[in-house]
Design a protein around this motif. Structure first.
Motif, short mmCIF file in Angstrom:
data_model
loop_
_atom_site.label_atom_id
_atom_site.label_comp_id
_atom_site.label_asym_id
_atom_site.label_seq_id
_atom_site.Cartn_x
_atom_site.Cartn_y
_atom_site.Cartn_z
N LEU A 87 0.83 -1.21 0.00
CA LEU A 87 0.00 0.00 0.00
C LEU A 87 0.87 1.26 0.00
O LEU A 87 0.59 2.22 -0.73
CB LEU A 87 -0.92 0.01 1.22
CG LEU A 87 -1.93 -1.13 1.37
CD1 LEU A 87 -2.76 -0.94 2.64
CD2 LEU A 87 -2.84 -1.22 0.14
N ILE A 88 1.90 1.25 0.82
CA ILE A 88 2.81 2.41 0.87
C ILE A 88 3.46 2.62 -0.47
O ILE A 88 3.58 3.76 -0.97
CB ILE A 88 3.87 2.20 1.97
CG1 ILE A 88 3.22 2.23 3.35
CG2 ILE A 88 4.94 3.29 1.89
CD1 ILE A 88 4.15 1.84 4.49
N SER A 89 3.89 1.53 -1.12
CA SER A 89 4.54 1.66 -2.43
C SER A 89 3.57 2.20 -3.48
O SER A 89 3.95 3.02 -4.32
CB SER A 89 5.11 0.31 -2.87
OG SER A 89 4.08 -0.61 -3.20
N ALA A 90 2.30 1.76 -3.43
CA ALA A 90 1.30 2.25 -4.38
C ALA A 90 1.04 3.74 -4.17
O ALA A 90 0.89 4.50 -5.15
CB ALA A 90 0.00 1.45 -4.22
N LEU A 91 0.98 4.18 -2.92
CA LEU A 91 0.76 5.60 -2.64
C LEU A 91 1.96 6.43 -3.07
O LEU A 91 1.80 7.56 -3.56
CB LEU A 91 0.47 5.79 -1.15
CG LEU A 91 -0.87 5.21 -0.65
CD1 LEU A 91 -0.94 5.27 0.87
CD2 LEU A 91 -2.04 5.96 -1.28
N TYR A 92 3.17 5.91 -2.89
CA TYR A 92 4.36 6.63 -3.35
C TYR A 92 4.34 6.83 -4.86
O TYR A 92 4.60 7.93 -5.36
CB TYR A 92 5.62 5.87 -2.94
CG TYR A 92 6.88 6.39 -3.61
CD1 TYR A 92 7.57 7.47 -3.08
CD2 TYR A 92 7.36 5.82 -4.80
CE1 TYR A 92 8.70 7.97 -3.70
CE2 TYR A 92 8.49 6.31 -5.41
CZ TYR A 92 9.17 7.38 -4.87
OH TYR A 92 10.29 7.86 -5.50
N VAL A 93 4.05 5.76 -5.59
CA VAL A 93 4.00 5.84 -7.05
C VAL A 93 2.92 6.83 -7.50
O VAL A 93 3.12 7.62 -8.42
CB VAL A 93 3.77 4.45 -7.67
CG1 VAL A 93 3.50 4.55 -9.16
CG2 VAL A 93 4.97 3.55 -7.42
N GLU A 94 1.78 6.80 -6.82
CA GLU A 94 0.69 7.73 -7.14
C GLU A 94 1.13 9.17 -6.92
O GLU A 94 0.91 10.04 -7.78
CB GLU A 94 -0.53 7.41 -6.26
CG GLU A 94 -1.77 8.23 -6.57
CD GLU A 94 -2.43 7.84 -7.88
OE1 GLU A 94 -3.09 8.71 -8.49
OE2 GLU A 94 -2.28 6.67 -8.29
N ASN A 400 -8.41 6.51 -12.26
CA ASN A 400 -7.15 7.08 -12.73
C ASN A 400 -5.95 6.63 -11.91
O ASN A 400 -4.85 7.17 -12.08
CB ASN A 400 -7.23 8.61 -12.69
CG ASN A 400 -8.30 9.15 -13.62
OD1 ASN A 400 -8.44 8.68 -14.75
ND2 ASN A 400 -9.08 10.12 -13.15
N ALA A 401 -6.15 5.67 -11.03
CA ALA A 401 -5.05 5.21 -10.18
C ALA A 401 -3.90 4.64 -11.02
O ALA A 401 -4.13 3.91 -12.00
CB ALA A 401 -5.55 4.15 -9.21
N VAL A 402 -2.69 4.99 -10.64
CA VAL A 402 -1.52 4.49 -11.36
C VAL A 402 -1.35 3.00 -11.10
O VAL A 402 -1.07 2.23 -12.01
CB VAL A 402 -0.25 5.26 -10.90
CG1 VAL A 402 0.98 4.71 -11.60
CG2 VAL A 402 -0.41 6.74 -11.17
N GLU A 403 -1.51 2.60 -9.85
CA GLU A 403 -1.34 1.20 -9.46
C GLU A 403 -2.66 0.69 -8.88
O GLU A 403 -3.06 1.07 -7.78
CB GLU A 403 -0.22 1.09 -8.41
CG GLU A 403 0.03 -0.31 -7.91
CD GLU A 403 0.61 -1.21 -8.98
OE1 GLU A 403 0.16 -2.37 -9.07
OE2 GLU A 403 1.49 -0.75 -9.73
N LYS A 404 -3.34 -0.16 -9.62
CA LYS A 404 -4.61 -0.72 -9.17
C LYS A 404 -4.38 -2.02 -8.40
O LYS A 404 -3.41 -2.73 -8.66
CB LYS A 404 -5.54 -0.95 -10.36
CG LYS A 404 -5.97 0.33 -11.07
CD LYS A 404 -6.89 0.03 -12.24
CE LYS A 404 -7.46 1.32 -12.84
NZ LYS A 404 -6.41 2.24 -13.34
N PRO A 405 -5.25 -2.33 -7.42
CA PRO A 405 -5.08 -3.56 -6.64
C PRO A 405 -5.08 -4.80 -7.54
O PRO A 405 -5.80 -4.85 -8.54
CB PRO A 405 -6.30 -3.57 -5.71
CG PRO A 405 -6.77 -2.16 -5.67
CD PRO A 405 -6.44 -1.57 -7.01
#
Length: 488
Positions: A87-94, A400-405
């Motif tokens: 989750l942290i990595s997805a938020l960073y990329v976003e 528009n999420a960069v990294e989707k679950p």
């Protein structure tokens, strides 16, 4: 990561390559050992940072939990920790993708977790994240310093543990000269080799030693012990407070997604055999020996393990303290300074409170559980899960999420369900019951040994048995009493 973000990272790397002078032999060697940024560097950093001095306290946790619960909770918290790291990595990329679209340049700026929260959710989230993250990393550094003094005592007991804390505080202060996580390449690699040796030393030495006479495996006996041990395991797999800094040091951060999971799987191959073997051999004796080294007979192999762990704790101190250095640099306007010596000089005040706290609270073992319940529970479990849910709460944000679950977790619905479970579980079990148990145990240590104790859990010196204070009884039932601890 989107094509736009990939292009931005590629263009930035091309500019760096064009501006860099041709590499000579010295530069190539420096780049090989000093300048990391690959997927492998990130994996070594995650694995090395995750399994440090907790390797020595997990047998103590097993004596509080029992074998079955100890193994189960390691696997359980390993999975949850890997999820929140994702989750942290997805938020960073976003966050980084959005900022790069705004033409923000991060060449001389290290992105940190509180800045991700600020950019995605606003200043209130930033302030909460900054408070928890900095406090956790502060005490994480304190724990490494305490561990150094606790370990070296088993090689040289001519000096008490407090004196060793003074000495290693000065040694660890040299981490101010390591600029960023780019520069931990060789240290992360060596650190993981060191903990691998130590883990298998603990396993093999315990099996060869065999079970002590009259060994008992009573755990769990009391709730306060059970939840204290559980929060130490929660702390063990909560080492991803530096995930954002590790990702930012990568050449391609979008490849981080599963790195923490693979690091956790490797760590489990170290922690499960070692903790199980030591607990099998010594049983309830561990209730009063929070450092596994204290029960194993002195030998050259043990001395090697102690020395390697000392070096690794120096490395882990740097891992925990470097983000604090960054925060301090940003506060005083020195973060983008190109002079390493100037940055090192302004970083030194960060080490002073760490040094002081390690002298006040030298309770190796119990302090892990306290930090785990009160700080780790929020820093790397609850806040990331809530932040992810809030960031993508609107349909447009999810679209528009960069990294989707990933599909195997049920996409967005599955991610929200998992996040809700993580928040409720950690809040109730980790922070609630764990906080009560760990604080009860921590206060008991203060009442028994006092603050600023000179030598926590030290055996009495030879010939001084009559002057020795009686050993405090543990909160659980010990059927085979260990020798008394000397409180100097």
């Amino acid at each position: 990561m989107t094509a736009t973000s990939d292009k931005a990272v590629a263009e930035e790397q091309t500019i760096i390559d064009m501006e860099a002078p041709p590499l000579n032999c010295k530069s190539k060697i420096s780049q090989l050992f000093w300048h990391g940024g690959s997927v492998y560097d990130a994996w070594f950093s995650c694995a090395s940072n995750q399994v440090a001095q907790v390797l020595l306290t997990l047998p103590y946790s097993f004596s509080q939990l029992g074998m079955a619960s100890g193994i189960t909770l390691q696997i359980f918290y390993g999975v949850i920790g890997s999820w929140t790291a994702y989750l942290i990595s997805a938020l960073y990329v976003e966050y980084r993708t959005r900022k790069e679209k705004e033409k923000v340049n991060f060449r001389n700026h290290v992105i940190q977790w509180f800045e991700v929260l600020d950019g995605l959710l606003g200043k209130h989230w930033r302030n909460i994240g900054l408070a928890f993250n900095c406090t956790f990393l502060l005490f994480g550094s304190v724990i490494q310093l305490i561990a150094c003094a606790s370990n070296i005592y088993y090689i040289n007991d001519h000096l008490d543990k407090r004196t060793w804390t003074y000495i290693f505080g000065a040694c660890c202060a040299t981490t101010v000269f390591i600029p960023s996580f780019h520069n931990y390449r060789i240290w992360s690699f060596l650190g993981l080799l060191m903990t691998t040796y130590t883990a298998w030393y603990l396993t093999i030495a315990s099996l060869l030693h065999g079970q002590v006479e009259g060994v008992k495996h009573s755990g769990p006996t009391k709730l306060v012990l059970y939840f204290t041990g559980a929060t130490n395991i929660l702390y063990t797999f909560g080492g991803h407070a530096v995930t954002v800094e590790i990702m930012h040091a990568m050449w391609k951060p979008q490849k981080f997604k599963a790195i923490y999971l693979f690091a956790t799987l490797y760590v489990l191959t170290l922690t499960l055999p070692s903790a199980s073997a030591v607990y099998w051999a010594f049983g309830d004796l561990l209730l009063n020996h929070s450092n596994a080294f204290s029960l194993l007979p002195k030998s050259p192999f043990r001395d090697i393990a102690v020395i390697l762990m000392l070096i690794h704790q120096f490395i882990t101190f740097g891992f925990a303290c470097t983000p604090l250095y960054f925060v301090w640099e940003k506060m005083i306007g020195m973060h983008e300074c190109r002079s390493l010596c100037k940055r090192a000089a302004v970083r030194l005040p960060v080490v002073v409170p760490i040094w002081f706290l390690a002298i006040i609270f030298p309770f190796f073992g119990p302090i892990n559980s306290t930090v785990g319940s009160l700080l780790v529970s929020f820093t790397v479990y609850i806040i990331p899960a809530l932040a992810y849910t809030c960031t993508f709460r609107s349909p447009s944000a999810r679209e528009n999420a960069v990294e989707k679950p990933p599909k195997f977790v049920g996409k967005w619905v599955g991610a929200y369900v998992i996040n809700a479970f993580v928040v409720i579980w950690v809040l109730v079990v980790g922070f609630g019951f764990g906080g009560w148990a760990s604080m009860t145990n921590f206060v008991d240590q203060i009442d028994t040994f006092g603050l600023f104790t000179k030598c926590y859990q030290c055996p009495p010196p030879h010939g001084a048995a009559n002057a020795t204070a009686p050993m405090p009884q543990p909160l659980g039932n010990v059927t085979h009493a260990p020798p008394p601890f000397h409180h100097r």
